[in-house]
Design a protein around this motif. Structure first.
Motif, PDB file in Angstrom:
ATOM      1  N   UNK A   1     -21.081   1.499   7.691  1.00  0.00           N
ATOM      2  CA  UNK A   1     -22.331   1.636   6.943  1.00  0.00           C
ATOM      3  C   UNK A   1     -23.334   0.517   7.147  1.00  0.00           C
ATOM      4  N   UNK A   2     -22.890  -0.615   7.703  1.00  0.00           N
ATOM      5  CA  UNK A   2     -23.856  -1.711   7.743  1.00  0.00           C
ATOM      6  C   UNK A   2     -24.821  -1.626   8.932  1.00  0.00           C
ATOM      7  N   UNK A   3     -24.535  -0.757   9.910  1.00  0.00           N
ATOM      8  CA  UNK A   3     -25.460  -0.608  11.032  1.00  0.00           C
ATOM      9  C   UNK A   3     -26.811  -0.075  10.538  1.00  0.00           C
ATOM     10  N   UNK A   4     -26.770   0.845   9.596  1.00  0.00           N
ATOM     11  CA  UNK A   4     -28.020   1.420   9.090  1.00  0.00           C
ATOM     12  C   UNK A   4     -28.845   0.356   8.363  1.00  0.00           C
ATOM     13  N   UNK A   5     -28.144  -0.593   7.721  1.00  0.00           N
ATOM     14  CA  UNK A   5     -28.870  -1.683   7.048  1.00  0.00           C
ATOM     15  C   UNK A   5     -29.609  -2.542   8.073  1.00  0.00           C
ATOM     16  N   UNK A   6     -29.013  -2.701   9.257  1.00  0.00           N
ATOM     17  CA  UNK A   6     -29.671  -3.486  10.310  1.00  0.00           C
ATOM     18  C   UNK A   6     -30.877  -2.745  10.889  1.00  0.00           C
ATOM     19  N   UNK A   7     -30.735  -1.436  11.001  1.00  0.00           N
ATOM     20  CA  UNK A   7     -31.803  -0.637  11.635  1.00  0.00           C
ATOM     21  C   UNK A   7     -32.963  -0.332  10.680  1.00  0.00           C
ATOM     22  N   UNK A   8     -32.730  -0.520   9.381  1.00  0.00           N
ATOM     23  CA  UNK A   8     -33.709  -0.061   8.383  1.00  0.00           C
ATOM     24  C   UNK A   8     -35.148  -0.519   8.654  1.00  0.00           C
ATOM     25  N   UNK A   9     -35.397  -1.801   8.988  1.00  0.00           N
ATOM     26  CA  UNK A   9     -36.804  -2.198   9.196  1.00  0.00           C
ATOM     27  C   UNK A   9     -37.474  -1.454  10.350  1.00  0.00           C
ATOM     28  N   UNK A  10     -36.684  -0.970  11.308  1.00  0.00           N
ATOM     29  CA  UNK A  10     -37.272  -0.268  12.450  1.00  0.00           C
ATOM     30  C   UNK A  10     -37.686   1.151  12.076  1.00  0.00           C
ATOM     31  N   UNK A  11     -37.212   1.600  10.912  1.00  0.00           N
ATOM     32  CA  UNK A  11     -37.586   2.942  10.459  1.00  0.00           C
ATOM     33  C   UNK A  11     -38.500   2.889   9.238  1.00  0.00           C
ATOM     34  N   UNK A  12     -38.937   1.665   8.926  1.00  0.00           N
ATOM     35  CA  UNK A  12     -39.749   1.484   7.727  1.00  0.00           C
ATOM     36  C   UNK A  12     -41.155   1.050   8.145  1.00  0.00           C
ATOM     37  N   UNK A  44     -23.795   4.140  19.428  1.00  0.00           N
ATOM     38  CA  UNK A  44     -24.633   3.874  20.610  1.00  0.00           C
ATOM     39  C   UNK A  44     -25.811   4.853  20.614  1.00  0.00           C
ATOM     40  N   UNK A  45     -25.523   6.110  20.335  1.00  0.00           N
ATOM     41  CA  UNK A  45     -26.587   7.123  20.338  1.00  0.00           C
ATOM     42  C   UNK A  45     -27.614   6.816  19.249  1.00  0.00           C
ATOM     43  N   UNK A  46     -27.113   6.407  18.069  1.00  0.00           N
ATOM     44  CA  UNK A  46     -28.024   6.092  16.959  1.00  0.00           C
ATOM     45  C   UNK A  46     -28.969   4.955  17.354  1.00  0.00           C
ATOM     46  N   UNK A  47     -28.375   3.874  17.874  1.00  0.00           N
ATOM     47  CA  UNK A  47     -29.192   2.703  18.229  1.00  0.00           C
ATOM     48  C   UNK A  47     -30.141   3.039  19.367  1.00  0.00           C
ATOM     49  N   UNK A  48     -29.636   3.780  20.348  1.00  0.00           N
ATOM     50  CA  UNK A  48     -30.444   4.178  21.505  1.00  0.00           C
ATOM     51  C   UNK A  48     -31.672   4.972  21.038  1.00  0.00           C
ATOM     52  N   UNK A  49     -31.429   5.867  20.093  1.00  0.00           N
ATOM     53  CA  UNK A  49     -32.506   6.717  19.603  1.00  0.00           C
ATOM     54  C   UNK A  49     -33.584   5.882  18.907  1.00  0.00           C
ATOM     55  N   UNK A  50     -33.143   4.973  18.055  1.00  0.00           N
ATOM     56  CA  UNK A  50     -34.097   4.152  17.303  1.00  0.00           C
ATOM     57  C   UNK A  50     -34.878   3.242  18.249  1.00  0.00           C
ATOM     58  N   UNK A  51     -34.187   2.612  19.183  1.00  0.00           N
ATOM     59  CA  UNK A  51     -34.878   1.687  20.089  1.00  0.00           C
ATOM     60  C   UNK A  51     -35.793   2.427  21.063  1.00  0.00           C
ATOM     61  N   UNK A  52     -35.361   3.615  21.506  1.00  0.00           N
ATOM     62  CA  UNK A  52     -36.195   4.398  22.432  1.00  0.00           C
ATOM     63  C   UNK A  52     -37.526   4.754  21.774  1.00  0.00           C
ATOM     64  N   UNK A  53     -37.470   5.051  20.491  1.00  0.00           N
ATOM     65  CA  UNK A  53     -38.695   5.354  19.750  1.00  0.00           C
ATOM     66  C   UNK A  53     -39.535   4.093  19.577  1.00  0.00           C
ATOM     67  N   UNK A  54     -38.814   2.993  19.314  1.00  0.00           N
ATOM     68  CA  UNK A  54     -39.484   1.716  19.059  1.00  0.00           C
ATOM     69  C   UNK A  54     -40.292   1.246  20.269  1.00  0.00           C
ATOM     70  N   UNK A  55     -39.731   1.391  21.466  1.00  0.00           N
ATOM     71  CA  UNK A  55     -40.436   0.883  22.654  1.00  0.00           C
ATOM     72  C   UNK A  55     -41.695   1.698  22.956  1.00  0.00           C
TER      73      UNK A  55
END
Lengths: 464, 140
Positions: free
Chosen positions: A327-338, A365-376
């Protein structure tokens, strides 16, 4: 203005002359003299080393490495624990403050040399010498601080003595000594905390801090004192530093003491500014805890918007460096979706993912890849976008990663980002490698920046 | 680790203070000129670090990287990047400690202009550090 300048010069010259005198006068502290008078052999070693400040600074190390050369009998070495202690001491003194003139370092090293050499011969002698130095070595706070910490760690300083010390570096050293783990291993279920790792990201109090790793829950009476120390009102940086370090010393007990865990939780939930300033230290301790409850408190804190943002950036950074828990991965990704997250939060959130990349499961890996791909693609700030491209380039991934890096290579206005996209494509393996090669070959003719062109050429060389 | 950029942060502060002085119409005195000189030195150093292909001693000192060993060993890029992120966070923390000192209830209030400039400078340092990591990564 001219008169002020002249006064400044005169004062400056006087200060230089004066400090030189102080250094000369203080070059042989009374504590060291007192003990070396009773030990001619040690006195000789110290005299020899004092002749050259640089050599003297290495004295403890040299005594350990070449005992015969220093006139010490071989084969009577320290126990493993003693050697670890000495090594820690040397590190501690080196970590005091690298910017201080060498002469001040020498003053701190002398008792260390004393400790090392005497420890080889006689453990009881060490005890006496240490306590004597603590009592009489008052001309340099650093020496006394080091010795107090050593004495505390060896159980030689009772809490009463520590309480008698005035606030500041000595006070801290005495408390920290009680939680010190000389070889860096946890003791009695303690959580290992490195104050210097914490302080690297904090404004400095201006006082030296001993480089002592903490990992031994202090005894109950000391713990009670630490609770009091943490809730003291503090406004200046020195007092805030005292509170932070007291909290770290207390935090070593978070895995074995429910009161400490509850106390840390209370600190994170409190919106009183006095306690909000303790949030980074509380988050640091909780991130190092092995208890799932501690991790839950930390992620709940990060998710609760009503608590404000103070302390959350650092909390995410430390959470990223802690062993993964569900569950803590989502806490790390939260600012990238906010959308309301600050640029700093977004950059740090991306950075906090780095230590986790090697351990991500396929789904993550897929979750992080998806978030970062959008971020770039969507990130407007150049540095935050560069951060995302860099981390995406470092991680494994599939077509989403390849496609996002290709998009950067084609369209990004920043040459930094395009260069990193090329590096990322060079890491493609398996069925992605041929695709990456085609994309890089396609990008080469249209790339105008010579540095990025070089990056692309090197990337092509590295592809299988 | 992290302390190598301290001079830069001092320069950042000098730059920001100088900028604030200009914004309020203050005349730059000797301190202002020194500050400009320091800023120019910072920019030149950063530019130099950015255009050099290999990791120089200056770049290592600037970004706090461990020096190359006898065999030309450099830290792996992920470690290098991690250090760039860590330096960035340390620098922004310092910016906050300088420009965000006022508390109103549970919120920290910043000198927005000063903080924004300081944060911008921290980002530039981050960009240059990440560039260096890339050069190592591709063996440049």
């Amino acid at each position: 203005m001219r008169r002020h300048a002249l006064t400044g010069w005169v004062l400056g010259v006087l200060a230089v002359v004066g400090s030189g005198g102080v250094i000369v006068l203080a070059s042989r502290p009374p504590a060291v003299r007192a003990v070396t008078d009773g030990s001619p052999r040690l006195g000789e070693i110290l005299r020899r080393h004092t002749a050259s400040p640089q050599e003297h600074a290495e004295a403890p190390v040299r005594v350990l490495a070449e005992p015969e050369a220093e006139g010490m009998p071989a084969g009577t070495g320290l126990s493993d624990q003693g050697a670890a202690l000495v090594s820690e001491l040397v590190d501690a003194v080196r970590g005091l403050d690298q910017r201080m003139p060498a002469a001040f370092h020498d003053l701190a090293y002398q008792p260390m040399a004393l400790f090392v050499t005497e420890a080889r011969a006689d453990v009881e002698g060490v005890t006496d010498a240490l306590l004597e130095a603590v009592d009489h070595g008052g001309d340099r706070d650093r020496i006394r601080g080091s010795l107090l910490a050593c004495a505390g760690a060896l159980g030689l300083v009772e809490p009463v003595r520590a309480r008698r010390e005035p606030a500041g570096a000595l006070h801290r050293a005495a408390w920290l000594g009680h939680a010190w783990t000389p070889d860096g291993s946890p003791v009695d279920g303690g959580v290992v905390l490195d104050p210097l790792e914490y302080l690297e990201l904090q404004p400095r109090g201006g006082d030296p801090v001993l480089a002592l790793r903490l990992g031994r829950p202090p005894p109950a009476p000391v713990r009670a004192e630490l609770f009091q120390q943490v809730v003291q009102p503090a406004s200046d940086l020195g007092a805030l530093l005292d509170r932070d370090l007291a909290l770290l010393a207390l935090g070593t007990a978070v895995d074995v003491d429910d009161d400490v865990l509850g106390f840390l939780r209370g600190l994170l939930l409190d919106t009183e500014p006095t306690f909000m300033r303790l949030r980074p230290a509380a988050a640091f301790v909780l991130s190092r805890s092995r208890r799932p409850e501690a991790r839950e408190i930390l992620t709940d804190f990060l998710a609760d918007r009503s608590l404000g943002e103070h302390g959350k950036t650092h909390a995410r950074w430390w959470l990223g460096r802690a062993p993964a828990m569900p569950g803590d991965l989502m806490a790390l990704l939260a600012p990238l979706q906010d959308p309301s997250a600050t640029t700093t939060d977004r950059i740090v959130a991306v950075g906090s993912l780095l230590p986790r990349l090697a351990e991500l499961g396929a789904e993550d890996v897929v979750t992080v890849e998806e978030v970062l791909a959008l971020q770039v693609v969507e990130e407007p700030n150049d540095s935050a976008r560069l951060a995302a491209v860099t981390v995406l380039a470092q991680m494994d991934g599939g077509w989403m990663r390849t496609s996002a890096l290709d998009g950067v290579l084609r369209q990004d206005a920043s040459a930094h980002c395009r260069g990193w996209a090329a590096v990322g494509l060079s890491r493609a393996r398996g069925n992605q490698a041929a695709e990456a090669r085609a994309l890089l070959l396609g990008a080469l003719p249209r790339e105008a920046d010579p540095v990025v062109r070089e990056d692309i050429e090197r990337a092509l060389e590295r592809l299988p | 680790m992290g302390t190598a950029t301290e001079a830069e942060v001092d320069n950042m502060v000098a730059t920001v203070r100088e900028g604030a002085g200009r914004a309020t119409g203050e005349t730059a005195g000797p301190a202002g000129r020194r500050s400009r000189l320091a800023s120019a030195t910072l920019v030149l150093t950063l530019a130099l670090a950015a255009i050099l292909a290999g990791p120089t001693d200056e770049a290592q000192a600037q970004f706090g990287y461990p020096p190359a060993g006898p065999g030309g060993f450099y830290p792996p890029p992920s470690e290098c990047i991690q250090q760039a992120f860590e330096n960035y966070l340390a620098n922004v923390s310092r910016c906050k400690s300088i420009y965000c000192e006022t508390w109103i209830w549970m919120f920290v209030v910043c000198d927005e202009q000063g903080f924004a400039q300081c944060e911008h400078n921290a980002q530039q340092v981050f960009d240059a550090a990440v560039f260096e990591c890339k050069q190592w990564s591709v063996g440049g």
